[in-house]
Design a protein around this motif. Structure first.
Motif, PDB file in Angstrom:
ATOM      1  N   ASP A   1       0.342  -1.569   0.035  1.00 28.53           N
ATOM      2  CA  ASP A   1       0.116   0.267  -0.585  1.00 28.53           C
ATOM      3  C   ASP A   1       1.061   1.089  -0.397  1.00 28.53           C
ATOM      4  O   ASP A   1       0.522   1.760  -0.922  1.00 28.53           O
ATOM      5  CB  ASP A   1      -1.004   0.366   1.238  1.00 28.53           C
ATOM      6  N   ARG A   2       1.543   1.313   1.017  1.00 26.86           N
ATOM      7  CA  ARG A   2       2.443   2.885   0.365  1.00 26.86           C
ATOM      8  C   ARG A   2       3.744   2.973  -0.082  1.00 26.86           C
ATOM      9  O   ARG A   2       3.755   3.887  -0.850  1.00 26.86           O
ATOM     10  CB  ARG A   2       3.827   2.324   2.029  1.00 26.86           C
TER      11      ARG A   2
ATOM     12  N   LEU B   1      -4.064  -4.257  -4.989  1.00 22.28           N
ATOM     13  CA  LEU B   1      -4.646  -2.616  -4.922  1.00 22.28           C
ATOM     14  C   LEU B   1      -6.061  -3.529  -5.848  1.00 22.28           C
ATOM     15  O   LEU B   1      -7.586  -3.047  -5.057  1.00 22.28           O
ATOM     16  CB  LEU B   1      -4.513  -2.069  -6.874  1.00 22.28           C
TER      17      LEU B   1
ATOM     18  N   SER C   1       2.910   1.946  -3.676  1.00 20.17           N
ATOM     19  CA  SER C   1       1.763   1.370  -4.137  1.00 20.17           C
ATOM     20  C   SER C   1       2.241   0.106  -5.526  1.00 20.17           C
ATOM     21  O   SER C   1       2.406   0.378  -6.495  1.00 20.17           O
ATOM     22  CB  SER C   1       1.447   2.657  -5.229  1.00 20.17           C
TER      23      SER C   1
END
Length: 138
Positions: A106-107, A127, A109
């Protein structure tokens, strides 16, 4: 996820939850007569690959990490790699667990997370929350 499902179906990959072998790939079978050129005798054969989404994708990630850890314990090689949006790769800390990996994804991407070992591969699109865990083709 609809775009991912469409892409997977075009490649002959069936959703794990589907029943039956709706998606099939075409394979060319050799001629049953020796020294006879194999003609257009094409047959359909079911594909063995499947993908999962949501909570089942996280479970697949946890399973892949457990499998990687057990292989490393017995001296086999394995890896955990992330692919960034620009195509660069980063090494992922597989020993830190699924939650940490998903946080890293998440951090940063990440476009894809790939975990693999001798004869198997796990691929996740973090994602979209979809993943596949399969034994490599023989």
């Amino acid at each position: 996820m609809d775009e991912f499902a469409r892409m997977m179906s075009m490649e002959g990959v069936r959703p794990l939850d589907s029943t039956g072998n709706k998606f099939r790939r075409v394979v060319k079978r050799p001629s049953p007569v020796p020294n006879q050129p194999s003609g257009p005798s094409l047959e359909l054969e079911p594909c063995g690959h499947a993908w999962v989404a949501g909570k089942r994708a996280r479970t697949a990630l946890e399973t892949a990490l457990e499998r990687l850890a057990s292989e490393i314990r017995i001296g086999r090689r394995g890896w955990a790699t992330g692919i960034l949006q620009d195509g660069r790769t980063v090494t992922l800390p597989a020993s830190s667990g699924a939650a940490s990996l998903l946080g890293t994804a998440d951090r940063q991407s990440l476009r894809l997370m790939i975990v693999g070992g001798e004869g198997w591969t796990f691929v996740m699109h973090p994602l979209m929350g979809v993943a596949t865990l399969d034994d490599d083709p023989a």
